[in-house]
Motif scaffolding. Sequence first.
Motif, PDB file in Angstrom:
ATOM      1  N   ARG A 113       0.834  -1.201   0.000  1.00  0.00           N
ATOM      2  CA  ARG A 113       0.000   0.000   0.000  1.00  0.00           C
ATOM      3  C   ARG A 113       0.871   1.255   0.000  1.00  0.00           C
ATOM      4  O   ARG A 113       0.553   2.246  -0.678  1.00  0.00           O
ATOM      5  CB  ARG A 113      -0.930  -0.022   1.209  1.00  0.00           C
ATOM      6  N   TYR A 172       3.877   1.548  -1.308  1.00  0.00           N
ATOM      7  CA  TYR A 172       4.512   1.697  -2.609  1.00  0.00           C
ATOM      8  C   TYR A 172       3.515   2.033  -3.720  1.00  0.00           C
ATOM      9  O   TYR A 172       3.769   2.890  -4.567  1.00  0.00           O
ATOM     10  CB  TYR A 172       5.240   0.402  -2.984  1.00  0.00           C
ATOM     11  N   PHE A 173       2.371   1.333  -3.725  1.00  0.00           N
ATOM     12  CA  PHE A 173       1.507   1.388  -4.903  1.00  0.00           C
ATOM     13  C   PHE A 173       0.049   1.723  -4.609  1.00  0.00           C
ATOM     14  O   PHE A 173      -0.801   1.628  -5.489  1.00  0.00           O
ATOM     15  CB  PHE A 173       1.563   0.040  -5.649  1.00  0.00           C
ATOM     16  N   GLY A 174      -0.226   2.122  -3.394  1.00  0.00           N
ATOM     17  CA  GLY A 174      -1.607   2.399  -3.032  1.00  0.00           C
ATOM     18  C   GLY A 174      -2.247   3.499  -3.861  1.00  0.00           C
ATOM     19  O   GLY A 174      -3.469   3.518  -4.041  1.00  0.00           O
ATOM     20  N   ARG A 175      -1.450   4.421  -4.380  1.00  0.00           N
ATOM     21  CA  ARG A 175      -1.999   5.511  -5.195  1.00  0.00           C
ATOM     22  C   ARG A 175      -2.043   5.178  -6.682  1.00  0.00           C
ATOM     23  O   ARG A 175      -2.532   5.997  -7.471  1.00  0.00           O
ATOM     24  CB  ARG A 175      -1.174   6.777  -4.993  1.00  0.00           C
ATOM     25  N   SER A 176      -1.529   4.007  -7.065  1.00  0.00           N
ATOM     26  CA  SER A 176      -1.490   3.653  -8.489  1.00  0.00           C
ATOM     27  C   SER A 176      -2.820   3.112  -8.994  1.00  0.00           C
ATOM     28  O   SER A 176      -3.012   2.950 -10.197  1.00  0.00           O
ATOM     29  CB  SER A 176      -0.398   2.595  -8.727  1.00  0.00           C
ATOM     30  N   GLY A 177      -3.745   2.837  -8.089  1.00  0.00           N
ATOM     31  CA  GLY A 177      -5.011   2.240  -8.486  1.00  0.00           C
ATOM     32  C   GLY A 177      -5.872   3.155  -9.338  1.00  0.00           C
ATOM     33  O   GLY A 177      -6.772   2.702 -10.041  1.00  0.00           O
ATOM     34  N   ASP A 178      -5.633   4.447  -9.263  1.00  0.00           N
ATOM     35  CA  ASP A 178      -6.422   5.394 -10.050  1.00  0.00           C
ATOM     36  C   ASP A 178      -5.748   5.745 -11.378  1.00  0.00           C
ATOM     37  O   ASP A 178      -6.112   6.716 -12.036  1.00  0.00           O
ATOM     38  CB  ASP A 178      -6.646   6.682  -9.248  1.00  0.00           C
ATOM     39  N   SER A 179      -4.765   4.960 -11.755  1.00  0.00           N
ATOM     40  CA  SER A 179      -4.021   5.214 -12.989  1.00  0.00           C
ATOM     41  C   SER A 179      -4.945   5.144 -14.210  1.00  0.00           C
ATOM     42  O   SER A 179      -5.911   4.387 -14.237  1.00  0.00           O
ATOM     43  CB  SER A 179      -2.909   4.166 -13.137  1.00  0.00           C
ATOM     44  N   ARG A 193      -2.571   1.960 -18.742  1.00  0.00           N
ATOM     45  CA  ARG A 193      -2.620   2.220 -17.311  1.00  0.00           C
ATOM     46  C   ARG A 193      -1.922   1.127 -16.522  1.00  0.00           C
ATOM     47  O   ARG A 193      -1.681   0.016 -16.997  1.00  0.00           O
ATOM     48  CB  ARG A 193      -4.071   2.294 -16.846  1.00  0.00           C
TER      49      ARG A 193
END
Length: 340
Positions: free
Chosen positions: A258, A260-267, A284
């Motif tokens: 989370r 590292y990549f928790g903000r990548s879900g909205d790509s 994406r």
Amino acid sequence: MKKIGFLSFGHWTPSPQSQTRLAADALLQSIDLAVAAEQLGADGAYFRVHHFARQLAAPFPLLAAVGARTQRIEIGTAVIDMRYENPLYMAEDAGSADLIAGGRLQLGLSRGSPEQVIDGWRYFGYQPAEGETDQDMARRHTEVFLSTLQGKGFAQPNPRPMFPNPPGLLRLEPHAEGLRERIWWGAGSNATAVWAAEQGLNLQSSTLKDDETGEPFHIQQAKQIRAFREAWAATGHTRTPRVSVSRSIFAIANDHDRAYFGRSGDSEDQVGFIDDKTRAIFGRSYAAEPDKLIEQLRQDEAITEADTLLLTVPNQLGVAYNAHVIEAILTHIAPALGWR
């Protein structure tokens, strides 16, 4: 989805945040990750090739080393820029690496993409013939390479050789039987995918392609794959081709993920120009908890069309973490997509 592997660009940087600070780190960690991926049950270890950059470059020493340390996993590239290659020397290197690996090599080739320097292939001693573009030169190199892999003799033997020759014209050695059918082409457009089918090459399609219709990336990529298969059938090849797509996919399984990549879900897909003439679309990334991630990936038409999925890994986060990323996909996501 029949096969799942990883794709590493092999970045290194002296930054204190990086666990891959030297070229030696990138190479040795690539070998270790391939070993770990095989132990986890992954199907492939693939490596990107870039010149004039702090990334993996000359692929064949690495492929041979991985082949010597593993037993089952496919070993490949995605992709080798053929503008830079001596196709005859490359055939010897490829044959040697494939024999060391016991016939597991899967080589992805390409006509090239934007690079770190201007016309870098000129520094390697290559230039297009009169009337050619650099892309034409890459295809010419590829055609020579593919012809050489067939194993037919073409060189006139010396009448007084140092060692006895077999009868007839000589071929390059060592010859790796079956390698010709394990060559892939990295296609950035529908037309290039059709060309690959006509040449009898498997198809690799990455997260970047020409924006040809304005539709979402995965829909355009699925159409590219269908165009490839239609052209393959029309050409009359007797074997079934393979098709891979690459994706950045992260299952959020713990707080480390989370962070590292928790903000990548909205790509979202991104569109831009990779040169003066080419409008491209970049697909994406995916990052979510397993249940949500499964639903998102089921809606990705290109993943559904392909038989092989290559997971792009953040190699500078270290072998242990990347093994965790691969294991999370294989354990929590892949079975729901039809893998095994």
